[in-house]
Design a protein around this motif. Structure first.
Motif, PDB file in Angstrom:
ATOM      1  N   MET A 114       4.114   8.023   1.281  1.00  0.00           N
ATOM      2  CA  MET A 114       4.012   8.247   2.727  1.00  0.00           C
ATOM      3  C   MET A 114       2.993   7.282   3.323  1.00  0.00           C
ATOM      4  O   MET A 114       1.837   7.293   2.944  1.00  0.00           O
ATOM      5  CB  MET A 114       3.566   9.691   2.955  1.00  0.00           C
ATOM      6  CG  MET A 114       3.475  10.075   4.376  1.00  0.00           C
ATOM      7  SD  MET A 114       5.065  10.284   5.132  1.00  0.00           S
ATOM      8  CE  MET A 114       5.547  11.838   4.442  1.00  0.00           C
ATOM      9  N   ILE A 115       3.439   6.420   4.234  1.00  0.00           N
ATOM     10  CA  ILE A 115       2.524   5.428   4.785  1.00  0.00           C
ATOM     11  C   ILE A 115       2.176   5.754   6.233  1.00  0.00           C
ATOM     12  O   ILE A 115       1.022   5.665   6.628  1.00  0.00           O
ATOM     13  CB  ILE A 115       3.129   4.017   4.658  1.00  0.00           C
ATOM     14  CG1 ILE A 115       3.247   3.688   3.166  1.00  0.00           C
ATOM     15  CG2 ILE A 115       2.283   2.972   5.351  1.00  0.00           C
ATOM     16  CD1 ILE A 115       4.338   2.771   2.821  1.00  0.00           C
ATOM     17  N   ASP A 116       3.171   6.123   7.002  1.00  0.00           N
ATOM     18  CA  ASP A 116       2.883   6.476   8.394  1.00  0.00           C
ATOM     19  C   ASP A 116       3.941   7.459   8.905  1.00  0.00           C
ATOM     20  O   ASP A 116       5.085   7.447   8.449  1.00  0.00           O
ATOM     21  CB  ASP A 116       2.863   5.222   9.275  1.00  0.00           C
ATOM     22  CG  ASP A 116       2.050   5.419  10.545  1.00  0.00           C
ATOM     23  OD1 ASP A 116       1.471   6.517  10.718  1.00  0.00           O
ATOM     24  OD2 ASP A 116       1.982   4.483  11.361  1.00  0.00           O
ATOM     25  N   TYR A 173       7.843   5.284   4.399  1.00  0.00           N
ATOM     26  CA  TYR A 173       7.394   5.642   3.054  1.00  0.00           C
ATOM     27  C   TYR A 173       7.793   4.571   2.053  1.00  0.00           C
ATOM     28  O   TYR A 173       8.616   3.701   2.330  1.00  0.00           O
ATOM     29  CB  TYR A 173       7.976   7.001   2.637  1.00  0.00           C
ATOM     30  CG  TYR A 173       9.467   7.009   2.451  1.00  0.00           C
ATOM     31  CD1 TYR A 173      10.312   7.139   3.549  1.00  0.00           C
ATOM     32  CD2 TYR A 173      10.031   6.862   1.187  1.00  0.00           C
ATOM     33  CE1 TYR A 173      11.681   7.134   3.380  1.00  0.00           C
ATOM     34  CE2 TYR A 173      11.405   6.855   1.015  1.00  0.00           C
ATOM     35  CZ  TYR A 173      12.232   6.993   2.121  1.00  0.00           C
ATOM     36  OH  TYR A 173      13.588   6.969   1.963  1.00  0.00           O
TER      37      TYR A 173
END
Lengths: 112, 196
Positions: free
Chosen positions: B1-3, B19
């Motif tokens: 999960m990045i943003d 992700y």
């Protein structure tokens, strides 16, 4: 204004124009008993139409705080479980088999 | 999960999720949040294999909707509707890592971007007939390395920094001069606890 702390506490602040002061509209705790703290760090997002506050606090869980768009009143939070992306920090799997025999050097191959 | 970001102009609350999978490819998926069922339902669109360095999603306000995907080499605009075709536009840029963004216009046609070296850029979404037709990116100048960028009004921008002094800068409208007028620079020191 929604504020979330690293220790999973939150509050909602607003400016009261009559009292000319900042008031706390709501506060509480969002910590869960289980769950691995989010690897990418805590994230909080608010729906532009003020229907929900979304939080990513633990891997694989998306916490939702429903909100009344007109009054701003918060309702009880709940978690939505989603299929988490597999951890990228997995150990590379070393396979030495005929199917991998190619011109690729072994050191590279072990990361395929 | 990045943003994760909420999308604008959706009937039900909808998030866009950036992700990374186990092969280090990055993808974007949208989900609708069903409040009664306490579940996700697949959202109106998704996009596999976005640029590998993508690290920021910027939701675009109505009437356009969609998201900007900020990467290390490209900036892309993505949007789509259920069953419809995805809209995508992208531009290349010099290799960098963006660390902060700030919205300039309420309709989301310009965004400020700050990179890890303290360079300030502006990305413009050009639209015609309700469609985003082109993206342009321009570098404005140097500031402290931004942690947060807030466009105030009349060209004034607050550059909040956890690595240096925070600044109040003014963007110059004319292209002949330096875009960032450092003369009106006033230093406001932000005290940051040991977390950084």
């Amino acid at each position: 204004m929604f504020i979330l702390t690293e220790r999973y506490r939150f509050c909602v602040l607003a400016f009261d124009t009559i009292k000319q002061a900042i008031v706390t509209k709501s506060n509480g705790e969002l910590q869960d008993r289980i769950g691995r703290p989010a690897e990418a760090g805590q994230m909080a997002v608010i729906d532009p139409d003020c229907r929900v506050i979304g939080l990513h606090l633990y891997d694989g869980l998306f916490k939702v705080i429903p909100m009344d768009p007109t009054t701003g009143k918060l309702e009880e939070a709940f978690n939505i479980r989603y299929a988490p992306a597999r951890r990228s920090s997995r150990l590379p799997l070393c396979v030495k088999g005929p199917e991998l025999t190619s011109d690729v050097p072994t050191a590279w191959r072990s990361f395929v | 999960m990045i943003d994760i970001k909420f999308l604008h102009g959706c009937e039900r609350p909808t998030i866009a999720v950036l992700y990374q999978d186990s092969k280090e490819s990055r993808h974007i998926k949208t989900y609708q949040v069903l409040l009664r069922e306490k579940e996700f339902e697949d959202g109106p669109w998704s996009q596999g294999n976005v640029e590998q360095g993508s690290n920021i999603l910027i939701p675009i306000p109505e009437p356009h909707g969609g998201v900007l995907v900020i990467g290390e080499l490209t900036i892309g605009y993505l949007n789509g509707s259920a069953g419809g075709t995805n809209v995508s536009k992208s531009i290349g840029m010099r290799n960098t890592i963006m660390v902060a963004y700030g919205k300039v216009d309420a309709d989301g046609s310009r965004f400020l971007l700050g990179d890890y070296q303290g360079r300030l850029h502006i990305v413009v979404l050009q639209h015609s007939e309700g469609q985003i037709v082109e993206l342009t990116l321009e570098t404005l100048g140097n500031t402290s390395i931004a942690t947060t960028l807030s466009y105030l009004d009349n060209g004034f921008v607050f550059v909040g920094s956890a690595f240096g002094d925070s600044q109040l800068i003014r963007l110059q409208p004319s292209a002949d001069e330096a875009y960032v007028n450092t003369h009106t620079l006033s230093l406001i020191v932000v005290i940051v606890s040991g977390w950084y």
